[in-house]
Design a protein around this motif. Structure first.
Motif, PDB file in Angstrom:
ATOM      1  N   ASP A  86       0.822  -1.196   0.000  1.00 32.28           N
ATOM      2  CA  ASP A  86       0.000   0.000   0.000  1.00 32.28           C
ATOM      3  C   ASP A  86       0.865   1.258   0.000  1.00 32.28           C
ATOM      4  N   GLY A  87       0.603   2.141  -0.969  1.00 26.39           N
ATOM      5  CA  GLY A  87       1.283   3.433  -1.006  1.00 26.39           C
ATOM      6  C   GLY A  87       2.590   3.450  -1.749  1.00 26.39           C
ATOM      7  N   SER A  88       3.183   2.290  -2.033  1.00 28.64           N
ATOM      8  CA  SER A  88       4.472   2.272  -2.698  1.00 28.64           C
ATOM      9  C   SER A  88       4.314   2.505  -4.188  1.00 28.64           C
ATOM     10  N   LEU A  89       5.198   3.317  -4.761  1.00 27.88           N
ATOM     11  CA  LEU A  89       5.191   3.607  -6.192  1.00 27.88           C
ATOM     12  C   LEU A  89       6.271   2.777  -6.880  1.00 27.88           C
ATOM     13  N   PRO A  90       6.178   2.587  -8.194  1.00 30.23           N
ATOM     14  CA  PRO A  90       7.198   1.810  -8.907  1.00 30.23           C
ATOM     15  C   PRO A  90       8.593   2.389  -8.700  1.00 30.23           C
ATOM     16  N   ASN A  91       9.552   1.500  -8.434  1.00 35.34           N
ATOM     17  CA  ASN A  91      10.956   1.890  -8.247  1.00 35.34           C
ATOM     18  C   ASN A  91      11.127   2.885  -7.096  1.00 35.34           C
ATOM     19  N   GLY A  92      10.324   2.729  -6.073  1.00 40.83           N
ATOM     20  CA  GLY A  92      10.411   3.618  -4.916  1.00 40.83           C
ATOM     21  C   GLY A  92      10.887   2.878  -3.683  1.00 40.83           C
ATOM     22  N   ASN A  93      11.716   3.538  -2.912  1.00 43.68           N
ATOM     23  CA  ASN A  93      12.154   3.021  -1.611  1.00 43.68           C
ATOM     24  C   ASN A  93      11.861   4.081  -0.550  1.00 43.68           C
ATOM     25  N   PHE A  94      11.262   3.652   0.537  1.00 46.40           N
ATOM     26  CA  PHE A  94      10.984   4.581   1.624  1.00 46.40           C
ATOM     27  C   PHE A  94      12.236   4.803   2.474  1.00 46.40           C
ATOM     28  N   ALA A  95      12.324   5.984   3.047  1.00 42.46           N
ATOM     29  CA  ALA A  95      13.378   6.306   4.010  1.00 42.46           C
ATOM     30  C   ALA A  95      12.716   7.019   5.179  1.00 42.46           C
ATOM     31  N   THR A  96      13.113   6.670   6.374  1.00 38.86           N
ATOM     32  CA  THR A  96      12.522   7.236   7.579  1.00 38.86           C
ATOM     33  C   THR A  96      13.393   8.374   8.094  1.00 38.86           C
ATOM     34  N   LEU A  97      12.813   9.565   8.198  1.00 42.32           N
ATOM     35  CA  LEU A  97      13.557  10.733   8.650  1.00 42.32           C
ATOM     36  C   LEU A  97      13.712  10.705  10.170  1.00 42.32           C
ATOM     37  N   PRO A  98      14.706  11.410  10.697  1.00 47.86           N
ATOM     38  CA  PRO A  98      14.903  11.439  12.151  1.00 47.86           C
ATOM     39  C   PRO A  98      13.685  12.018  12.864  1.00 47.86           C
ATOM     40  N   GLU A  99      13.507  11.624  14.103  1.00 43.37           N
ATOM     41  CA  GLU A  99      12.371  12.098  14.881  1.00 43.37           C
ATOM     42  C   GLU A  99      12.389  13.615  15.059  1.00 43.37           C
ATOM     43  N   ASN A 100      13.588  14.200  15.112  1.00 43.88           N
ATOM     44  CA  ASN A 100      13.681  15.641  15.331  1.00 43.88           C
ATOM     45  C   ASN A 100      13.739  16.440  14.030  1.00 43.88           C
ATOM     46  N   TYR A 101      13.481  15.782  12.888  1.00 46.44           N
ATOM     47  CA  TYR A 101      13.496  16.479  11.585  1.00 46.44           C
ATOM     48  C   TYR A 101      12.421  17.550  11.530  1.00 46.44           C
TER      49      TYR A 101
END
Length: 253
Positions: A86-101
């Protein structure tokens, strides 16, 4: 200024020298006004919602205002199995930003592909204790969803070996306040994303008199923050009008 100094100056400016003309606030309430002012201060200095209408890096004062909040982070993009569904696009990888971003300043990807072998040293990237020279630094371009929909099937604009796009995404379900924010990195299918490097403005540390927690913003900003907090407190006492609240909202967005 320490948090105790900020409290003392807040009280002095609020009641005009302890004359008793204005009601007193609890220490916890003063902390709240100061932290609200800190959040407003950062947004105004970042995007130009201030008297000079200058944003971050537009002049020396703005750079100095937020210099203590500039932070680096090396992020490993989530593996393919965590970036599908769910939510992923072709050739996409998720990255999680820091909590304090809070606000992005610059970003690039360390990518891997056989064709990157033999690049000049300025373009090639090799981490300590790693072998091979098939890694390359690729700048990341922020992209809106409208723009993504227009270019993703355009052979002249879709991601190639030298292009990575970033799309905004929701936060994770863990952590307080909605969790950690994520982004989706769209890249060429044959390129492997090894590392996502960001430089960003982090959230400021909250002040607390009872906890002895001082502000971590540059010292020259503390008096400005106290005065902003006093104005908010006085407006609160005087029952703020709709027009005033609307102007304030426009300034901080």
């Amino acid at each position: 200024m320490t948090v105790a100094d900020m409290h003392n100056e807040f009280k002095l400016l609020l009641d005009k020298g302890d004359s008793g003309d204005a009601p007193s606030f609890l220490d916890s309430e003063i902390d709240t006004f100061l932290n609200m002012a800190i959040a407003k201060f950062i947004t105004q200095r970042m995007y130009g919602g201030n008297r000079k209408r200058t944003g971050f890096e537009e002049d020396a004062k703005r750079r100095d205002d937020l210099r203590n909040l500039i932070t680096n982070k090396r992020i490993i993009p989530l593996a393919d199995e965590f970036s599908v569904g769910d939510g992923s696009l072709p050739n996409g990888n998720f990255a999680t930003l820091p909590e304090n971003y809070r606000h992005m300043l610059s970003e690039f990807i360390i990518a891997q592909h056989p064709s990157f072998t033999g690049l000049t040293q300025s373009n090639n990237y090799l981490s300590e204790n790693e072998v091979g020279d098939d890694r390359k630094i690729i700048s990341v371009t922020a992209l809106t969803y409208d723009r993504y929909n227009k270019i993703i099937n355009d052979p002249f604009n879709k991601p190639d070996l030298n292009t990575v796009y970033r799309l905004g995404y929701k936060g994770t379900t863990t952590g307080e306040g909605g969790g950690f924010q994520q982004v989706e990195l769209i890249h060429h299918p044959d390129v492997t994303l090894l590392e996502y490097n960001i430089r960003y403005i982090r959230a400021a540390q909250s002040v607390s008199l009872s906890g002895g927690q001082d502000s971590d913003l540059a010292k020259h900003t503390h008096r400005e923050i106290v005065r902003m907090a006093v104005l908010d407190a006085l407006e609160n006492v005087e029952q703020p009008r709709y027009q005033t609240s609307k102007i304030e909202l426009n300034e901080i967005e």
